[in-house]
Motif scaffolding. Structure first.
Motif, short mmCIF file in Angstrom:
data_model
loop_
_atom_site.label_atom_id
_atom_site.label_comp_id
_atom_site.label_asym_id
_atom_site.label_seq_id
_atom_site.Cartn_x
_atom_site.Cartn_y
_atom_site.Cartn_z
N ARG A 1 0.84 -1.21 0.00
CA ARG A 1 0.00 0.00 0.00
C ARG A 1 0.86 1.25 0.00
N ALA A 2 2.00 1.21 0.69
CA ALA A 2 2.90 2.36 0.73
C ALA A 2 3.42 2.69 -0.66
N VAL A 3 3.87 1.66 -1.40
CA VAL A 3 4.38 1.88 -2.75
C VAL A 3 3.27 2.33 -3.68
N MET B 1 12.17 1.06 -0.44
CA MET B 1 13.15 0.45 0.46
C MET B 1 12.43 -0.46 1.46
N ALA B 2 11.31 0.00 1.99
CA ALA B 2 10.57 -0.80 2.95
C ALA B 2 10.05 -2.09 2.31
N LEU B 3 9.50 -1.98 1.10
CA LEU B 3 9.00 -3.17 0.41
C LEU B 3 10.15 -4.14 0.12
N GLY B 4 11.32 -3.59 -0.24
CA GLY B 4 12.47 -4.44 -0.48
C GLY B 4 12.90 -5.19 0.77
N LEU B 5 12.94 -4.50 1.91
CA LEU B 5 13.34 -5.15 3.17
C LEU B 5 12.34 -6.23 3.57
N MET B 6 11.06 -5.92 3.36
CA MET B 6 10.04 -6.91 3.68
C MET B 6 10.19 -8.13 2.78
N ALA B 7 10.37 -7.90 1.47
CA ALA B 7 10.50 -9.01 0.53
C ALA B 7 11.75 -9.85 0.84
N ARG B 8 12.84 -9.18 1.23
CA ARG B 8 14.05 -9.93 1.55
C ARG B 8 13.83 -10.82 2.76
N SER B 9 13.10 -10.30 3.77
CA SER B 9 12.84 -11.12 4.95
C SER B 9 11.95 -12.31 4.63
N LEU B 10 11.13 -12.19 3.58
CA LEU B 10 10.27 -13.29 3.14
C LEU B 10 10.94 -14.14 2.05
N ARG B 11 12.21 -13.84 1.77
CA ARG B 11 13.00 -14.55 0.76
C ARG B 11 12.41 -14.42 -0.64
N GLN B 12 11.76 -13.30 -0.91
CA GLN B 12 11.27 -13.00 -2.26
C GLN B 12 12.35 -12.17 -2.95
N ASP C 1 13.65 -11.74 -6.01
CA ASP C 1 13.45 -10.94 -7.23
C ASP C 1 12.72 -9.65 -6.92
N LEU C 2 11.67 -9.75 -6.10
CA LEU C 2 10.95 -8.54 -5.70
C LEU C 2 11.86 -7.62 -4.90
N ALA C 3 12.62 -8.20 -3.97
CA ALA C 3 13.51 -7.40 -3.14
C ALA C 3 14.55 -6.68 -4.00
N ARG C 4 15.16 -7.41 -4.93
CA ARG C 4 16.18 -6.78 -5.79
C ARG C 4 15.59 -5.62 -6.59
N GLY C 5 14.44 -5.83 -7.17
CA GLY C 5 13.82 -4.78 -7.97
C GLY C 5 13.51 -3.54 -7.14
N GLU C 6 13.00 -3.75 -5.92
CA GLU C 6 12.66 -2.60 -5.07
C GLU C 6 13.90 -1.88 -4.59
N PHE C 7 14.97 -2.61 -4.26
CA PHE C 7 16.22 -1.97 -3.84
C PHE C 7 16.82 -1.16 -5.00
N GLU C 8 16.70 -1.66 -6.20
CA GLU C 8 17.22 -0.93 -7.36
C GLU C 8 16.47 0.38 -7.56
N ILE C 9 15.13 0.34 -7.40
CA ILE C 9 14.34 1.57 -7.52
C ILE C 9 14.70 2.54 -6.41
N ALA C 10 14.82 2.03 -5.18
CA ALA C 10 15.17 2.89 -4.05
C ALA C 10 16.54 3.54 -4.26
N ALA C 11 17.50 2.76 -4.76
CA ALA C 11 18.84 3.32 -4.99
C ALA C 11 18.81 4.44 -6.02
N ARG C 12 17.92 4.34 -7.00
CA ARG C 12 17.81 5.41 -8.01
C ARG C 12 17.13 6.65 -7.43
N LEU C 13 16.18 6.43 -6.54
CA LEU C 13 15.40 7.56 -6.02
C LEU C 13 16.11 8.30 -4.88
N PHE C 14 16.88 7.57 -4.07
CA PHE C 14 17.61 8.25 -3.00
C PHE C 14 18.67 9.18 -3.61
N PRO C 15 18.92 10.34 -3.02
CA PRO C 15 19.96 11.24 -3.52
C PRO C 15 21.34 10.58 -3.44
#
Length: 331
Positions: free
Chosen positions: A258-260, A271-282, A284-298
């Motif tokens: 819902r946050a995303v 970043m939050a969705l990526g951390l959640m997905a990583r904890s659930l061992r998802q 591919d989802l985690a990697r994609g979300e971390f990549e988006i977060a890395a682009r959006l963070f300054p």
């Protein structure tokens, strides 16, 4: 809305220029003189046979329309101020016309009425905001990096007006920035007591509790914040991470998604969705979300550094599993 009205006369002791330009001696200068002159000028200009040619009709129409619209909308100082230049034109006209207009009884009557009406508060202002000066001083000190002095001014503002919410918010923010989470929590608790529907205050209090290890209390505050603003992306992301912190990633997944959905433009929600997905061992989802977060963070921010660090660890783990060396990266 947080009040923003100020009494400029309270700043006379900070500058000799203000002391010369702002004073109350039977009349309030400048507006207590400009406004009566403007009223006299308006009355003098009200001559239908001539105003059309001189442009006075347009100014009269503008002044009247603007005044009515402000009263209908929100008659606070900052919205009334734009009419002052127009009134100054009429005040200047009243002075420039000299003795000619002062022979007209209605102009003299308008001036006398204005001197009374616009100076009713010359001796005893009906409203004062004594804490505003302390708040402005605190802001200036904070910009200069003089945090302790700024905090003292914020405390003085609270002493002057205990129900003013922004000094509590500022003190909580400063304490949080300095890692003094117990103190931050106390300020945010005071703030929530004053403004229980202040979403950002609930979120900040929840973050303070989480930093103190009071996970259940933090999650409760974040749930209240989300209840007040169901599409508050940052509050939803924090709530999701509170579940993750408790080892309950699966129940928190819906909040991360819902946050995303609510704020796809914020790095923090991805970043939050990526951390959640990583904890659930998802992965591919985690990697994609971390990549988006890395682009959006300054660039150079802690958030971006953390996202890139996690991505690098994931690449190395994938490479170790496949027996292929991870490629070097520029970042």
């Amino acid at each position: 809305e947080i009040p923003r009205n100020e009494d400029p006369y309270s700043y006379r002791d900070t500058s000799w220029i203000l002391a010369a330009l702002l004073w109350r001696w039977g009349v309030s200068f400048p507006f207590g003189i400009v406004a009566p002159l403007a009223l006299a000028g308006l009355v003098a200009a009200w001559r239908p046979g001539e105003t059309g040619r001189s442009g006075g009709a347009f100014l009269l129409l503008y002044a009247a329309t603007y005044a009515v619209s402000v009263v209908i909308f929100f008659p606070t100082d900052r919205y009334r101020l734009p009419i002052v230049p127009v009134l100054a034109v009429f005040a200047g006209a009243a002075i420039a016309d000299g003795a000619r207009i002062w022979r007209r009884p209605r102009v003299l009557a308008a001036l006398a009425a204005g001197l009374v009406v616009f100076n009713l508060d010359a001796f005893h202002p009906p409203e004062t905001w004594p804490e505003e000066k302390a708040l402005n001083g605190a802001y200036a000190l904070r910009v200069q990096g003089r945090q302790e002095e700024a905090m003292a001014e914020y405390r003085r503002a609270i002493a002057l007006n205990p129900r003013r919410i922004d000094p509590h918010n500022a003190l909580g923010a400063i304490a949080a920035q300095q890692g003094r989470w117990e103190e931050a929590a106390r300020h945010y608790e005071d703030l929530v007591a004053l403004a229980p529907d202040f979403v950002e205050a609930r979120r900040n209090l929840g973050q303070s509790y989480l930093a103190l290890g009071r996970v259940a209390d933090g999650r409760a505050q974040l749930e209240i914040a989300v209840g007040l603003a169901p599409r508050a992306g940052l509050a939803l992301a924090d709530l999701c991470l509170a579940f993750v912190q408790e080892g309950l990633a699966a129940p928190g997944e819906v909040h991360c998604r819902r946050a995303v959905e609510a704020r796809p433009d914020l790095a923090e929600t991805h970043m939050a969705l990526g951390l959640m997905a990583r904890s659930l061992r998802q992965r591919d989802l985690a990697r994609g979300e971390f990549e988006i977060a890395a682009r959006l963070f300054p660039r150079g921010s802690r958030g971006r550094d953390r996202a890139e660090e996690i991505l690098e660890k994931m690449r190395r783990r994938d490479a170790a599993g496949s027996g292929v060396a991870a490629p070097a990266t520029d970042d």
